[in-house]
Design a protein around this motif. Sequence first.
Motif, PDB file in Angstrom:
ATOM      1  N   THR A  68       0.823  -1.252  -0.012  1.00  0.00           N
ATOM      2  CA  THR A  68       0.122  -0.029   0.008  1.00  0.00           C
ATOM      3  C   THR A  68       0.939   1.090  -0.055  1.00  0.00           C
ATOM      4  OG1 THR A  68      -1.838  -1.375   1.288  1.00  0.00           O
ATOM      5  CG2 THR A  68      -1.897   1.261   1.229  1.00  0.00           C
ATOM      6  N   GLU A  69       1.934   1.252   0.799  1.00  0.00           N
ATOM      7  CA  GLU A  69       2.824   2.446   0.790  1.00  0.00           C
ATOM      8  C   GLU A  69       3.444   2.562  -0.513  1.00  0.00           C
ATOM      9  OE1 GLU A  69       6.822   3.601   3.204  1.00  0.00           O
ATOM     10  OE2 GLU A  69       5.815   2.038   3.992  1.00  0.00           O
ATOM     11  N   PHE A  70       3.791   1.411  -1.085  1.00  0.00           N
ATOM     12  CA  PHE A  70       4.483   1.619  -2.586  1.00  0.00           C
ATOM     13  C   PHE A  70       3.927   2.033  -3.450  1.00  0.00           C
ATOM     14  CE2 PHE A  70       6.007   0.078  -6.630  1.00  0.00           C
ATOM     15  CZ  PHE A  70       7.025   0.077  -6.677  1.00  0.00           C
ATOM     16  N   THR A  71       2.282   1.624  -3.648  1.00  0.00           N
ATOM     17  CA  THR A  71       1.543   2.315  -4.716  1.00  0.00           C
ATOM     18  C   THR A  71       1.291   3.546  -4.172  1.00  0.00           C
ATOM     19  OG1 THR A  71      -0.369   1.886  -6.040  1.00  0.00           O
ATOM     20  CG2 THR A  71      -0.716   1.449  -3.600  1.00  0.00           C
ATOM     21  N   THR A  72       1.036   4.013  -3.054  1.00  0.00           N
ATOM     22  CA  THR A  72       0.937   5.383  -2.665  1.00  0.00           C
ATOM     23  C   THR A  72       2.045   6.150  -3.076  1.00  0.00           C
ATOM     24  OG1 THR A  72      -0.351   4.953  -0.784  1.00  0.00           O
ATOM     25  CG2 THR A  72       0.534   7.030  -0.897  1.00  0.00           C
ATOM     26  N   ALA A  73       3.279   5.627  -2.781  1.00  0.00           N
ATOM     27  CA  ALA A  73       4.387   6.390  -3.291  1.00  0.00           C
ATOM     28  C   ALA A  73       4.755   6.623  -4.803  1.00  0.00           C
ATOM     29  CB  ALA A  73       5.660   5.880  -2.727  1.00  0.00           C
ATOM     30  N   PHE A  74       4.425   5.490  -5.520  1.00  0.00           N
ATOM     31  CA  PHE A  74       4.730   5.341  -6.994  1.00  0.00           C
ATOM     32  C   PHE A  74       3.612   5.394  -7.898  1.00  0.00           C
ATOM     33  CE2 PHE A  74       8.474   3.671  -4.421  1.00  0.00           C
ATOM     34  CZ  PHE A  74       9.398   4.644  -4.987  1.00  0.00           C
ATOM     35  N   GLY A  75       2.398   5.453  -7.552  1.00  0.00           N
ATOM     36  CA  GLY A  75       1.171   5.515  -8.280  1.00  0.00           C
ATOM     37  C   GLY A  75       0.762   4.186  -8.751  1.00  0.00           C
ATOM     38  N   ASP A  76      -0.499   4.013  -9.508  1.00  0.00           N
ATOM     39  CA  ASP A  76      -1.112   2.808  -9.542  1.00  0.00           C
ATOM     40  C   ASP A  76      -0.427   1.679 -10.564  1.00  0.00           C
ATOM     41  OD1 ASP A  76      -3.595   3.602  -8.680  1.00  0.00           O
ATOM     42  OD2 ASP A  76      -4.428   4.170 -10.467  1.00  0.00           O
ATOM     43  N   ILE A  77      -0.331   0.531  -9.753  1.00  0.00           N
ATOM     44  CA  ILE A  77       0.318  -0.630 -10.401  1.00  0.00           C
ATOM     45  C   ILE A  77      -0.654  -1.352 -11.237  1.00  0.00           C
ATOM     46  CG2 ILE A  77       1.932  -2.523  -9.669  1.00  0.00           C
ATOM     47  CD1 ILE A  77       2.516   0.134  -8.395  1.00  0.00           C
ATOM     48  N   ASP A  78      -0.801  -2.664 -11.208  1.00  0.00           N
ATOM     49  CA  ASP A  78      -1.643  -3.296 -12.010  1.00  0.00           C
ATOM     50  C   ASP A  78      -2.565  -4.180 -11.421  1.00  0.00           C
ATOM     51  OD1 ASP A  78      -0.219  -5.304 -11.150  1.00  0.00           O
ATOM     52  OD2 ASP A  78       0.879  -5.846 -13.302  1.00  0.00           O
ATOM     53  N   GLU A  79      -3.516  -4.823 -11.967  1.00  0.00           N
ATOM     54  CA  GLU A  79      -4.758  -5.619 -11.435  1.00  0.00           C
ATOM     55  C   GLU A  79      -4.126  -6.881 -10.517  1.00  0.00           C
ATOM     56  OE1 GLU A  79      -8.723  -7.867 -12.324  1.00  0.00           O
ATOM     57  OE2 GLU A  79      -7.819  -7.198 -14.045  1.00  0.00           O
TER      58      GLU A  79
ATOM     59  N   VAL B 253      -6.250   0.634   5.547  1.00  0.00           N
ATOM     60  CA  VAL B 253      -7.294   1.212   4.868  1.00  0.00           C
ATOM     61  C   VAL B 253      -7.354   2.908   4.668  1.00  0.00           C
ATOM     62  CG1 VAL B 253      -9.968   1.349   5.204  1.00  0.00           C
ATOM     63  CG2 VAL B 253      -9.200  -0.769   5.879  1.00  0.00           C
ATOM     64  N   ALA B 254      -6.905   3.328   5.792  1.00  0.00           N
ATOM     65  CA  ALA B 254      -7.042   4.714   5.592  1.00  0.00           C
ATOM     66  C   ALA B 254      -5.719   5.360   4.484  1.00  0.00           C
ATOM     67  CB  ALA B 254      -6.526   5.430   7.061  1.00  0.00           C
ATOM     68  N   GLY B 255      -4.652   4.335   4.537  1.00  0.00           N
ATOM     69  CA  GLY B 255      -3.668   4.863   3.555  1.00  0.00           C
ATOM     70  C   GLY B 255      -3.905   4.300   2.228  1.00  0.00           C
ATOM     71  N   SER B 256      -4.771   3.594   2.121  1.00  0.00           N
ATOM     72  CA  SER B 256      -5.238   3.326   0.647  1.00  0.00           C
ATOM     73  C   SER B 256      -6.298   4.262  -0.037  1.00  0.00           C
ATOM     74  CB  SER B 256      -5.781   1.783   0.674  1.00  0.00           C
ATOM     75  OG  SER B 256      -7.183   2.035   1.357  1.00  0.00           O
ATOM     76  N   ASP B 257      -6.541   5.403   0.693  1.00  0.00           N
ATOM     77  CA  ASP B 257      -7.579   6.261   0.224  1.00  0.00           C
ATOM     78  C   ASP B 257      -7.226   6.902  -1.335  1.00  0.00           C
ATOM     79  OD1 ASP B 257      -9.997   7.848   0.329  1.00  0.00           O
ATOM     80  OD2 ASP B 257      -8.801   9.566   1.008  1.00  0.00           O
ATOM     81  N   GLY B 258      -8.153   6.817  -2.197  1.00  0.00           N
ATOM     82  CA  GLY B 258      -7.762   7.326  -3.520  1.00  0.00           C
ATOM     83  C   GLY B 258      -7.091   6.281  -4.425  1.00  0.00           C
ATOM     84  N   ILE B 259      -6.706   5.157  -3.906  1.00  0.00           N
ATOM     85  CA  ILE B 259      -5.900   4.362  -4.908  1.00  0.00           C
ATOM     86  C   ILE B 259      -6.914   3.587  -5.796  1.00  0.00           C
ATOM     87  CG2 ILE B 259      -4.666   1.906  -4.800  1.00  0.00           C
ATOM     88  CD1 ILE B 259      -3.285   2.912  -2.162  1.00  0.00           C
TER      89      ILE B 259
END
Length: 184
Positions: free
Chosen positions: A112-123, A158-164
């Motif tokens: 979750t931290e990674f995708t927040t830092a670097f943007g969307d990944i894949d499914e 959950v809180a850190g995933s907001d907007g992903i």
Amino acid sequence: MTTSTSTNLKIPELKKHLKDFDHKELIEVITELYKLNGDVKDYLTLKFNGEEKTQELFDRAKKAIEDEFFPAGGHGKLRLAKAKQAITDFKKLTHDDAKTIDLMLCYVEFGTEFTTAFGDIDERFYTSMLSVYGDVISACEADESLFEQLHERLYEVVAGSDGIGWGYDDQLMIMYESLRWLDD
């Protein structure tokens, strides 16, 4: 072309041979195994040093997971299978369910931290994160003391995933809110 087929001893055969060894010979065999194989070394050290070795193996596995997302130098390789293997190896050696669940949550936290830092990944990435988070939720559902130990971290994911994207944040929230312990 001739092929040589070598078969490993089956467990009953191994036991039969070991029964023929005297005490000193058994010690020699175990000592040789200890020297030859890191997993055997970890297993035997765990067997005799318990909690101290468990914590060392936990720290090693957590570092291996973290390195797939945030290595000390360079960019994360996101080898999710390798990160999950660290969890599996820890569980197989220690049989410590609570610390295994903790490592699983670490996996999702780092992801979750990674995708927040670097943007969307894949499914595939989000499917893996959700699957592991779901397993952690199931374990917490079955064990209130485990829930008490992890509930703040579960919510922080959950809180850190907001907007992903990919509905990741919504799915995490649905799983978290399904916990029966939240009603108490």
